[in-house]
Design a protein around this motif. Sequence first.
Motif, PDB file in Angstrom:
ATOM      1  N   GLU A  81     -13.990  81.853 -27.814  1.00  0.00           N
ATOM      2  CA  GLU A  81     -13.905  80.814 -26.785  1.00  0.00           C
ATOM      3  C   GLU A  81     -12.957  79.697 -27.219  1.00  0.00           C
ATOM      4  OE1 GLU A  81     -18.338  81.368 -24.792  1.00  0.00           O
ATOM      5  OE2 GLU A  81     -18.019  79.839 -26.326  1.00  0.00           O
ATOM      6  N   LEU A  82     -13.018  79.329 -28.492  1.00  0.00           N
ATOM      7  CA  LEU A  82     -12.091  78.330 -29.011  1.00  0.00           C
ATOM      8  C   LEU A  82     -10.651  78.827 -28.905  1.00  0.00           C
ATOM      9  CD1 LEU A  82     -13.960  77.167 -32.235  1.00  0.00           C
ATOM     10  CD2 LEU A  82     -13.372  75.731 -30.272  1.00  0.00           C
ATOM     11  N   TYR A  83     -10.465  80.095 -29.243  1.00  0.00           N
ATOM     12  CA  TYR A  83      -9.137  80.707 -29.199  1.00  0.00           C
ATOM     13  C   TYR A  83      -8.517  80.557 -27.815  1.00  0.00           C
ATOM     14  CZ  TYR A  83      -5.541  84.233 -29.958  1.00  0.00           C
ATOM     15  OH  TYR A  83      -4.343  84.866 -30.071  1.00  0.00           O
ATOM     16  N   PHE A  84      -9.253  80.977 -26.793  1.00  0.00           N
ATOM     17  CA  PHE A  84      -8.688  80.967 -25.447  1.00  0.00           C
ATOM     18  C   PHE A  84      -8.642  79.580 -24.815  1.00  0.00           C
ATOM     19  CE2 PHE A  84      -9.782  85.465 -25.956  1.00  0.00           C
ATOM     20  CZ  PHE A  84      -8.558  86.019 -25.610  1.00  0.00           C
ATOM     21  N   ALA A  85      -9.378  78.652 -25.377  1.00  0.00           N
ATOM     22  CA  ALA A  85      -9.307  77.270 -24.892  1.00  0.00           C
ATOM     23  C   ALA A  85      -8.127  76.522 -25.486  1.00  0.00           C
ATOM     24  CB  ALA A  85     -10.606  76.531 -25.208  1.00  0.00           C
ATOM     25  N   HIS A  86      -7.477  77.110 -26.512  1.00  0.00           N
ATOM     26  CA  HIS A  86      -6.386  76.404 -27.205  1.00  0.00           C
ATOM     27  C   HIS A  86      -5.211  77.341 -27.468  1.00  0.00           C
ATOM     28  CE1 HIS A  86     -10.096  74.162 -28.228  1.00  0.00           C
ATOM     29  NE2 HIS A  86      -9.320  73.106 -28.176  1.00  0.00           N
ATOM     30  N   THR A  87      -4.754  78.073 -26.455  1.00  0.00           N
ATOM     31  CA  THR A  87      -3.646  79.004 -26.658  1.00  0.00           C
ATOM     32  C   THR A  87      -2.301  78.303 -26.497  1.00  0.00           C
ATOM     33  OG1 THR A  87      -3.191  79.749 -24.388  1.00  0.00           O
ATOM     34  CG2 THR A  87      -5.103  80.724 -25.508  1.00  0.00           C
ATOM     35  N   THR A  88      -1.251  79.037 -26.851  1.00  0.00           N
ATOM     36  CA  THR A  88       0.105  78.521 -26.680  1.00  0.00           C
ATOM     37  C   THR A  88       0.454  78.352 -25.205  1.00  0.00           C
ATOM     38  OG1 THR A  88       0.819  80.830 -26.915  1.00  0.00           O
ATOM     39  CG2 THR A  88       1.038  79.409 -28.852  1.00  0.00           C
ATOM     40  N   PHE A  89      -0.366  78.930 -24.313  1.00  0.00           N
ATOM     41  CA  PHE A  89      -0.162  78.785 -22.872  1.00  0.00           C
ATOM     42  C   PHE A  89      -1.170  77.820 -22.248  1.00  0.00           C
ATOM     43  CE2 PHE A  89       1.594  82.892 -24.022  1.00  0.00           C
ATOM     44  CZ  PHE A  89       2.822  82.882 -23.382  1.00  0.00           C
ATOM     45  N   GLY A  90      -1.907  77.124 -23.092  1.00  0.00           N
ATOM     46  CA  GLY A  90      -2.896  76.167 -22.598  1.00  0.00           C
ATOM     47  C   GLY A  90      -4.304  76.745 -22.611  1.00  0.00           C
ATOM     48  N   ASP A  91      -5.194  76.107 -21.883  1.00  0.00           N
ATOM     49  CA  ASP A  91      -6.601  76.503 -21.833  1.00  0.00           C
ATOM     50  C   ASP A  91      -6.771  77.654 -20.841  1.00  0.00           C
ATOM     51  OD1 ASP A  91      -9.321  76.779 -21.612  1.00  0.00           O
ATOM     52  OD2 ASP A  91      -9.737  74.668 -21.195  1.00  0.00           O
ATOM     53  N   LEU A  92      -7.061  78.849 -21.360  1.00  0.00           N
ATOM     54  CA  LEU A  92      -7.236  80.038 -20.524  1.00  0.00           C
ATOM     55  C   LEU A  92      -8.681  80.527 -20.539  1.00  0.00           C
ATOM     56  CD1 LEU A  92      -4.068  82.077 -21.608  1.00  0.00           C
ATOM     57  CD2 LEU A  92      -4.260  80.302 -19.858  1.00  0.00           C
ATOM     58  N   LEU A  93      -9.582  79.725 -21.064  1.00  0.00           N
ATOM     59  CA  LEU A  93     -10.967  80.159 -21.215  1.00  0.00           C
ATOM     60  C   LEU A  93     -11.574  80.587 -19.882  1.00  0.00           C
ATOM     61  CD1 LEU A  93     -13.407  80.504 -23.087  1.00  0.00           C
ATOM     62  CD2 LEU A  93     -13.953  78.089 -22.701  1.00  0.00           C
ATOM     63  N   HIS A  94     -11.223  79.885 -18.823  1.00  0.00           N
ATOM     64  CA  HIS A  94     -11.798  80.166 -17.508  1.00  0.00           C
ATOM     65  C   HIS A  94     -11.325  81.499 -16.919  1.00  0.00           C
ATOM     66  CE1 HIS A  94      -7.922  78.261 -16.844  1.00  0.00           C
ATOM     67  NE2 HIS A  94      -7.905  78.774 -15.631  1.00  0.00           N
ATOM     68  N   TRP A  95     -10.347  82.136 -17.546  1.00  0.00           N
ATOM     69  CA  TRP A  95      -9.877  83.432 -17.070  1.00  0.00           C
ATOM     70  C   TRP A  95     -10.894  84.537 -17.318  1.00  0.00           C
ATOM     71  CZ3 TRP A  95      -4.025  84.604 -18.300  1.00  0.00           C
ATOM     72  CH2 TRP A  95      -3.220  83.647 -17.647  1.00  0.00           C
ATOM     73  N   SER A 115      -3.514  90.364 -13.653  1.00  0.00           N
ATOM     74  CA  SER A 115      -4.795  91.036 -13.432  1.00  0.00           C
ATOM     75  C   SER A 115      -5.822  90.074 -12.861  1.00  0.00           C
ATOM     76  CB  SER A 115      -5.306  91.636 -14.749  1.00  0.00           C
ATOM     77  OG  SER A 115      -4.430  92.636 -15.223  1.00  0.00           O
ATOM     78  N   ARG A 116      -5.838  88.877 -13.396  1.00  0.00           N
ATOM     79  CA  ARG A 116      -6.788  87.884 -12.888  1.00  0.00           C
ATOM     80  C   ARG A 116      -6.488  87.544 -11.431  1.00  0.00           C
ATOM     81  NH1 ARG A 116      -7.066  82.273 -12.559  1.00  0.00           N
ATOM     82  NH2 ARG A 116      -9.200  81.450 -12.661  1.00  0.00           N
ATOM     83  N   GLU A 117      -5.201  87.380 -11.112  1.00  0.00           N
ATOM     84  CA  GLU A 117      -4.814  87.074  -9.730  1.00  0.00           C
ATOM     85  C   GLU A 117      -5.242  88.190  -8.782  1.00  0.00           C
ATOM     86  OE1 GLU A 117      -0.636  86.485  -9.917  1.00  0.00           O
ATOM     87  OE2 GLU A 117      -0.783  84.518 -10.912  1.00  0.00           O
ATOM     88  N   GLU A 118      -5.279  89.416  -9.280  1.00  0.00           N
ATOM     89  CA  GLU A 118      -5.664  90.561  -8.465  1.00  0.00           C
ATOM     90  C   GLU A 118      -7.183  90.766  -8.427  1.00  0.00           C
ATOM     91  OE1 GLU A 118      -3.426  93.693 -10.248  1.00  0.00           O
ATOM     92  OE2 GLU A 118      -1.531  93.102  -9.280  1.00  0.00           O
ATOM     93  N   GLY A 119      -7.912  89.881  -9.099  1.00  0.00           N
ATOM     94  CA  GLY A 119      -9.364  89.947  -9.068  1.00  0.00           C
ATOM     95  C   GLY A 119      -9.993  90.881 -10.070  1.00  0.00           C
ATOM     96  N   VAL A 120      -9.238  91.292 -11.091  1.00  0.00           N
ATOM     97  CA  VAL A 120      -9.781  92.174 -12.122  1.00  0.00           C
ATOM     98  C   VAL A 120     -10.633  91.354 -13.094  1.00  0.00           C
ATOM     99  CG1 VAL A 120      -9.227  93.718 -14.045  1.00  0.00           C
ATOM    100  CG2 VAL A 120      -7.818  93.742 -11.964  1.00  0.00           C
ATOM    101  N   PRO A 121     -11.903  91.698 -13.289  1.00  0.00           N
ATOM    102  CA  PRO A 121     -12.740  90.964 -14.245  1.00  0.00           C
ATOM    103  C   PRO A 121     -12.248  91.197 -15.678  1.00  0.00           C
ATOM    104  CG  PRO A 121     -14.089  92.230 -12.709  1.00  0.00           C
ATOM    105  CD  PRO A 121     -12.682  92.722 -12.567  1.00  0.00           C
ATOM    106  N   LEU A 122     -12.146  90.126 -16.455  1.00  0.00           N
ATOM    107  CA  LEU A 122     -11.625  90.202 -17.811  1.00  0.00           C
ATOM    108  C   LEU A 122     -12.718  89.845 -18.819  1.00  0.00           C
ATOM    109  CD1 LEU A 122      -8.248  88.290 -17.275  1.00  0.00           C
ATOM    110  CD2 LEU A 122      -8.630  90.767 -17.160  1.00  0.00           C
TER     111      LEU A 122
END
Length: 229
Positions: free
Chosen positions: A133-147, A114-121
């Motif tokens: 914010e802490l959650y998405f900065a420290h996920t099992t897939f890495g830092d996704l906060l900027h998504w 969705s992010r690659e397709e430009g969908v705002p999340l």
Amino acid sequence: MRPVVLTDIEGTISDIDFVRNVLFPYARDAIPGFIAEHGNEPGVAAQIAAAAAEAGLDPADRRAVVAQLLAWIEEDVKATPLKALQGMVWRAGYESGAFTAHLYDDAHRWLAKSREEGVPLYVYSSGSVEAQELYFAHTTFGDLLHWFEGFFDTRTGHKREADSYRRIAASIGVPAASIVFFSDVLAELDAAAEAGMQTFLLDRAGTLGNETGHPRHATFDTIDLESHA
């Protein structure tokens, strides 16, 4: 108009057991010491005062305030000052590597696409914005906060009240009808739908049946925003 995604966290994109079995116990064990050490710092003191006011306690009685906070944790009360204090405690846990935030594989794939397709999340959770914010900065897939474009918590309103979703739409600056909300809780979806949002139910355990009033999916892998528009 391109849709806007608004998603819950627990039970929707992550395993609720991560919160129940990792985050809550960590906060329960750490909050007494955290308040003893940091209770006079302005940010912490403000949340102690807010918790005391909500519980009808004297903010100077730290022992009583701590006891109330621990009781709220055990009862899973969505008290905003508790959520803020938990966020402060969890920051130390994330940064020390004590735990990493869980994210379902299918949710990660879908959000990435969705992010690659430009969908705002966006995210709407009962946890504080800081905790999100802490959650998405420290996920099992890495830092996704900027998504993500933004985060909403209980300061916006209760997740089972339609006005909360109207406020979110106004804050984002788009019509409610252009927002698609994802949750595993029917009452939240009902409130979002009442506000005019599109909805999807994530029924990962397959226990809610088909007559929910919302499109039902076991995973994000079968969700197509275009076909739902």
